[in-house]
Design a protein around this motif. Structure first.
Motif, PDB file in Angstrom:
ATOM      1  N   ILE A 141      14.521  -1.931  -3.425  1.00 39.14           N
ATOM      2  CA  ILE A 141      13.649  -2.291  -4.724  1.00 39.14           C
ATOM      3  C   ILE A 141      12.463  -3.216  -4.210  1.00 39.14           C
ATOM      4  O   ILE A 141      11.302  -2.757  -4.792  1.00 39.14           O
ATOM      5  CB  ILE A 141      14.452  -2.937  -5.589  1.00 39.14           C
ATOM      6  N   ALA A 144       9.738  -1.221  -2.119  1.00 38.97           N
ATOM      7  CA  ALA A 144       8.919  -0.400  -3.118  1.00 38.97           C
ATOM      8  C   ALA A 144       7.851  -1.042  -3.808  1.00 38.97           C
ATOM      9  O   ALA A 144       6.890  -0.494  -4.073  1.00 38.97           O
ATOM     10  CB  ALA A 144      10.028   0.538  -4.129  1.00 38.97           C
ATOM     11  N   MET A 145       8.181  -2.063  -4.588  1.00 41.74           N
ATOM     12  CA  MET A 145       7.406  -3.023  -5.175  1.00 41.74           C
ATOM     13  C   MET A 145       6.181  -3.327  -4.436  1.00 41.74           C
ATOM     14  O   MET A 145       5.062  -3.358  -4.976  1.00 41.74           O
ATOM     15  CB  MET A 145       7.844  -4.075  -6.222  1.00 41.74           C
ATOM     16  N   ARG A 146       6.604  -4.116  -3.150  1.00 43.14           N
ATOM     17  CA  ARG A 146       5.615  -4.323  -2.332  1.00 43.14           C
ATOM     18  C   ARG A 146       4.458  -3.320  -1.657  1.00 43.14           C
ATOM     19  O   ARG A 146       3.372  -3.477  -1.634  1.00 43.14           O
ATOM     20  CB  ARG A 146       6.138  -5.102  -0.759  1.00 43.14           C
ATOM     21  N   VAL A 148       3.676  -0.709  -3.509  1.00 42.53           N
ATOM     22  CA  VAL A 148       2.895  -0.405  -4.909  1.00 42.53           C
ATOM     23  C   VAL A 148       2.016  -1.270  -4.816  1.00 42.53           C
ATOM     24  O   VAL A 148       0.699  -1.191  -5.269  1.00 42.53           O
ATOM     25  CB  VAL A 148       3.798  -0.117  -6.036  1.00 42.53           C
ATOM     26  N   ALA A 159       6.573  -9.589  -6.276  1.00 38.74           N
ATOM     27  CA  ALA A 159       7.471  -8.796  -5.926  1.00 38.74           C
ATOM     28  C   ALA A 159       8.826  -9.414  -5.260  1.00 38.74           C
ATOM     29  O   ALA A 159       9.980  -8.745  -5.103  1.00 38.74           O
ATOM     30  CB  ALA A 159       6.813  -7.571  -4.863  1.00 38.74           C
ATOM     31  N   LEU A 201      13.590  -2.817 -13.900  1.00 34.70           N
ATOM     32  CA  LEU A 201      12.369  -3.466 -13.482  1.00 34.70           C
ATOM     33  C   LEU A 201      11.577  -4.105 -14.444  1.00 34.70           C
ATOM     34  O   LEU A 201      11.179  -5.225 -14.300  1.00 34.70           O
ATOM     35  CB  LEU A 201      11.641  -2.454 -12.756  1.00 34.70           C
ATOM     36  N   ALA A 220       1.910   1.716 -12.108  1.00 35.19           N
ATOM     37  CA  ALA A 220       2.643   1.052 -11.061  1.00 35.19           C
ATOM     38  C   ALA A 220       4.105   1.093 -11.271  1.00 35.19           C
ATOM     39  O   ALA A 220       4.899   1.338 -10.000  1.00 35.19           O
ATOM     40  CB  ALA A 220       2.166  -0.448 -10.919  1.00 35.19           C
ATOM     41  N   GLU A 223       5.188   4.638 -10.006  1.00 33.98           N
ATOM     42  CA  GLU A 223       5.061   4.726  -8.718  1.00 33.98           C
ATOM     43  C   GLU A 223       6.295   4.017  -8.037  1.00 33.98           C
ATOM     44  O   GLU A 223       7.002   4.578  -7.120  1.00 33.98           O
ATOM     45  CB  GLU A 223       3.874   4.222  -8.321  1.00 33.98           C
ATOM     46  N   VAL A 224       6.585   2.980  -8.534  1.00 35.95           N
ATOM     47  CA  VAL A 224       7.977   2.111  -8.035  1.00 35.95           C
ATOM     48  C   VAL A 224       9.083   3.033  -8.411  1.00 35.95           C
ATOM     49  O   VAL A 224      10.032   3.396  -7.280  1.00 35.95           O
ATOM     50  CB  VAL A 224       8.066   0.764  -8.556  1.00 35.95           C
ATOM     51  N   LEU A 228      11.539   5.022  -5.204  1.00 38.03           N
ATOM     52  CA  LEU A 228      13.199   4.604  -5.296  1.00 38.03           C
ATOM     53  C   LEU A 228      14.053   5.801  -5.519  1.00 38.03           C
ATOM     54  O   LEU A 228      15.278   5.612  -5.199  1.00 38.03           O
ATOM     55  CB  LEU A 228      13.379   3.458  -6.025  1.00 38.03           C
TER      56      LEU A 228
END
Length: 253
Positions: A141, A144-146, A148, A159, A201, A220, A223-224, A228
């Motif tokens: 997780i 993925a945030m980093r 995006v 993140a 999230l 965003a 996209e995350v 995932l």
């Protein structure tokens, strides 16, 4: 946007709808604590009091503290003696037979201040029992945030605002504060998300997405979730978070 604007906030209603599994999975750490009738226990980061009332049912005298006024009020509605307090600035001195904490300590930085406050709050021979995120918790997780955030020029620190130590690292921290570590356990706990990844999230990492204005915020988030999906969503559409937990028991001399 200021750092204050980016602080994590908690809604009892949203937590109940999307994150009740956190307290529901607290049976293991409660068993390690083994609260006894007549003990005075501090529930550090009590949230809405769902686990605090179980300590009370065991016959313990319990005080709950939390930094969220909304959560404190929700705990009080359950009959908990709950107080708003920063875990880095506990005001108790040698008052408790035990300090208990579930799914909270990874949020609070610097962790050394929390450990020092716990040591002050305990009576001699008192015990500290806690469970929280361990090293590698939600690694997919966060990645993925980093990804995006980097693509969109965001603040990558949002993140990953947590402290996820190894058992060895946290044991060293406890020992430096004068504790004797009785036992530790670090283990994977893949956790089904009943309302899905987007809801998770939104509850647990809202500040990361709120750094973007709409429609970029919603983009965003999508996209995350899409990044995932191959690893954390099954063919039936059920989501699982890649949790890793660290459970500890330590004693004050």
């Amino acid at each position: 946007m200021s750092m204050a604007d980016r602080a994590q906030t908690w809604s009892p209603e949203s937590y109940e709808a999307n994150a009740r599994f956190v307290s529901d999975l607290g049976a293991g750490v409660l068993a390690w604590l083994a609260a006894r009738p007549g003990e005075r226990i501090l529930d550090l980061g009590c949230g809405d009091g769902a686990l605090t009332v179980k300590l009370m049912a065991a016959g313990a005298e319990v005080i709950g503290v939390d930094d969220s006024q909304e959560m404190v009020e929700a705990a009080r509605a359950r009959g908990v003696d709950a107080r708003r307090m920063d875990a880095r600035a506990l005001t108790f001195e040698a008052e408790f037979d035990a300090v208990f904490s579930n799914a909270v300590l990874h949020w609070i930085l610097p962790p050394e201040k929390v450990v020092a406050g716990v040591a002050r709050a305990l009576k001699p021979q008192g015990r500290f029992v806690a469970e929280f995120g361990g090293h590698d918790n939600i690694a997919a997780i966060v990645t993925a945030m980093r990804a995006v955030g980097r693509a969109r020029g965001g603040d990558l620190g949002l993140a990953f605002p947590w402290f996820y130590p190894t058992a060895e690292e946290y044991s060293e921290m406890l020992e430096a504060a004068g504790f004797a570590v009785a036992r530790t356990e670090q283990f994977a706990r893949p956790t089904r998300l009943p309302t899905g990844m987007a809801a998770w999230l939104t509850v647990f990492r809202k500040p990361f997405f709120d750094q973007f204005e709409e429609p970029e915020r919603s983009q965003a988030l999508e996209e995350v979730v899409d990044l995932l999906r191959p690893s954390l969503c099954d063919r039936e559409g059920s989501w699982t978070a890649d949790y890793v937990r660290l459970r500890v028991e330590a004693r004050k001399p």
